[in-house]
Design a protein around this motif. Structure first.
Motif, PDB file in Angstrom:
ATOM      1  N   GLN A  16       0.867  -1.263   0.359  1.00  0.00           N
ATOM      2  CA  GLN A  16       0.308  -0.006   0.295  1.00  0.00           C
ATOM      3  C   GLN A  16       0.792   1.161   0.346  1.00  0.00           C
ATOM      4  O   GLN A  16       0.707   2.320  -0.569  1.00  0.00           O
ATOM      5  CB  GLN A  16      -1.009  -0.207   1.055  1.00  0.00           C
ATOM      6  N   VAL A  17       1.921   1.245   1.007  1.00  0.00           N
ATOM      7  CA  VAL A  17       3.087   2.560   0.455  1.00  0.00           C
ATOM      8  C   VAL A  17       3.583   2.846  -0.658  1.00  0.00           C
ATOM      9  O   VAL A  17       3.281   3.550  -1.195  1.00  0.00           O
ATOM     10  CB  VAL A  17       4.230   2.393   2.012  1.00  0.00           C
ATOM     11  N   GLU A  18       4.105   1.585  -1.194  1.00  0.00           N
ATOM     12  CA  GLU A  18       4.590   1.712  -2.306  1.00  0.00           C
ATOM     13  C   GLU A  18       3.649   2.702  -3.510  1.00  0.00           C
ATOM     14  O   GLU A  18       4.249   3.153  -3.843  1.00  0.00           O
ATOM     15  CB  GLU A  18       4.943  -0.160  -3.146  1.00  0.00           C
ATOM     16  N   ASN A  19       2.303   2.239  -3.756  1.00  0.00           N
ATOM     17  CA  ASN A  19       1.573   2.341  -4.544  1.00  0.00           C
ATOM     18  C   ASN A  19       0.884   3.951  -4.366  1.00  0.00           C
ATOM     19  O   ASN A  19       1.037   4.746  -4.919  1.00  0.00           O
ATOM     20  CB  ASN A  19       0.081   1.116  -4.099  1.00  0.00           C
ATOM     21  N   GLU A  20       0.914   4.392  -2.876  1.00  0.00           N
ATOM     22  CA  GLU A  20       0.405   5.801  -1.923  1.00  0.00           C
ATOM     23  C   GLU A  20       1.981   6.229  -2.203  1.00  0.00           C
ATOM     24  O   GLU A  20       1.636   7.504  -3.385  1.00  0.00           O
ATOM     25  CB  GLU A  20       0.548   5.258  -1.036  1.00  0.00           C
ATOM     26  N   LEU A  21       2.515   5.491  -3.050  1.00  0.00           N
ATOM     27  CA  LEU A  21       4.179   6.808  -3.730  1.00  0.00           C
ATOM     28  C   LEU A  21       3.567   6.883  -4.787  1.00  0.00           C
ATOM     29  O   LEU A  21       4.450   8.310  -4.976  1.00  0.00           O
ATOM     30  CB  LEU A  21       4.939   6.351  -2.124  1.00  0.00           C
ATOM     31  N   LEU A  22       3.741   5.959  -5.496  1.00  0.00           N
ATOM     32  CA  LEU A  22       4.127   6.238  -6.567  1.00  0.00           C
ATOM     33  C   LEU A  22       2.480   7.290  -6.811  1.00  0.00           C
ATOM     34  O   LEU A  22       2.466   7.846  -7.772  1.00  0.00           O
ATOM     35  CB  LEU A  22       3.577   4.835  -7.795  1.00  0.00           C
ATOM     36  N   ASN A  23       1.128   7.092  -6.811  1.00  0.00           N
ATOM     37  CA  ASN A  23       0.503   7.536  -6.565  1.00  0.00           C
ATOM     38  C   ASN A  23       1.018   9.232  -6.633  1.00  0.00           C
ATOM     39  O   ASN A  23       0.127  10.471  -7.332  1.00  0.00           O
ATOM     40  CB  ASN A  23      -0.999   7.295  -6.028  1.00  0.00           C
TER      41      ASN A  23
END
Length: 240
Positions: A16-23
């Motif tokens: 989730q953190v990885e996806n949030e950072l990419l967003n």
């Protein structure tokens, strides 16, 4: 930095953190070289521990998206398109379907680059292709033929002057060698049959079309050159 949000999902916190950072990178239109908040700031905003943020950032660093710089902290960098894929491709743990799908993609790509080859090729390129052809000591599966094949096809990709296409060739080569080794008897059987019927297209044949500047003849020849791989794919699809 605005508040980031993590919600309860089936995926892990790191995912989730990885996806949030990419967003976050996309939504804030960050460019190459732009600095990122520190691990502590990100952890506070996301409401997770620094270790979770560190692991998510580690993934992004492995993909080449984030890089740590002295006195600048973390910045955005341009990733290698196939960098992450190269780490993931391990032929001996891939299914036959996945291996053959990659082969199919390679065949389609090499046929697709034909116009670029004929638009860009130089006398020096032709000389390099001749060297690769001259290395061949036989049409069979010996180490010299394998080396020559790699040099010949790598040169074709190089002639496109497209670094992404060239990276793909280096990525796919171990897969090609693994499949040929694993299915050696089947590949040899097909090639022997083609040779007996006078339909086996060699690198020397391909080079002749290039020298004659015969793009259409070359395109037809390269399709025949890859017949063995297309037959492997076709046979595998019939079994499914």
């Amino acid at each position: 930095m605005e508040q980031l949000k993590i919600v309860k999902q089936a995926s892990t916190l790191v995912d989730q953190v990885e996806n949030e950072l990419l967003n976050y990178f996309t939504e804030h239109n960050l460019k190459l070289g732009d600095s990122l908040p520190s691990e502590m700031e990100l952890a506070e905003q996301l409401g997770v521990t620094r270790s979770v943020v560190r692991e998510a950032l580690s993934r992004l660093k492995m993909m080449g998206i984030v890089e740590s710089r002295t006195r600048r902290g973390m910045i955005l960098t341009e990733p290698s398109i196939f960098g992450g894929m190269k780490r993931a491709i391990c032929p001996n743990i891939m299914s036959d379907k996945s291996l053959l799908n990659l082969l199919g993609f390679r065949v389609a790509l090499e046929i697709g680059i034909v116009p670029f080859i004929f638009s860009n090729i130089t006398p020096e390129d032709i000389a390099d292709l001749e060297k690769a052809v001259n290395m061949e000591v036989a049409l069979g599966d010996n180490i010299y033929a394998n080396i020559s094949e790699h040099k010949f096809h790598s040169k074709l990709y190089e002639i496109t002057r497209n670094s992404t296409i060239m990276q793909f060739q280096e990525l796919i080569y171990p897969v090609m060698e693994f499949v040929k080794s694993k299915l050696k008897e089947y590949v040899t059987l097909i090639n022997n049959d083609l040779e007996s019927r006078g339909e086996l297209v060699t690198h020397a044949d391909l080079l002749k079309y290039i020298k004659d500047n015969d793009q259409e003849g070359y395109r037809n020849a390269i399709e025949k050159h890859f017949f063995v791989y297309r037959e492997l794919i076709r046979t595998n699809n019939l079994k499914q």
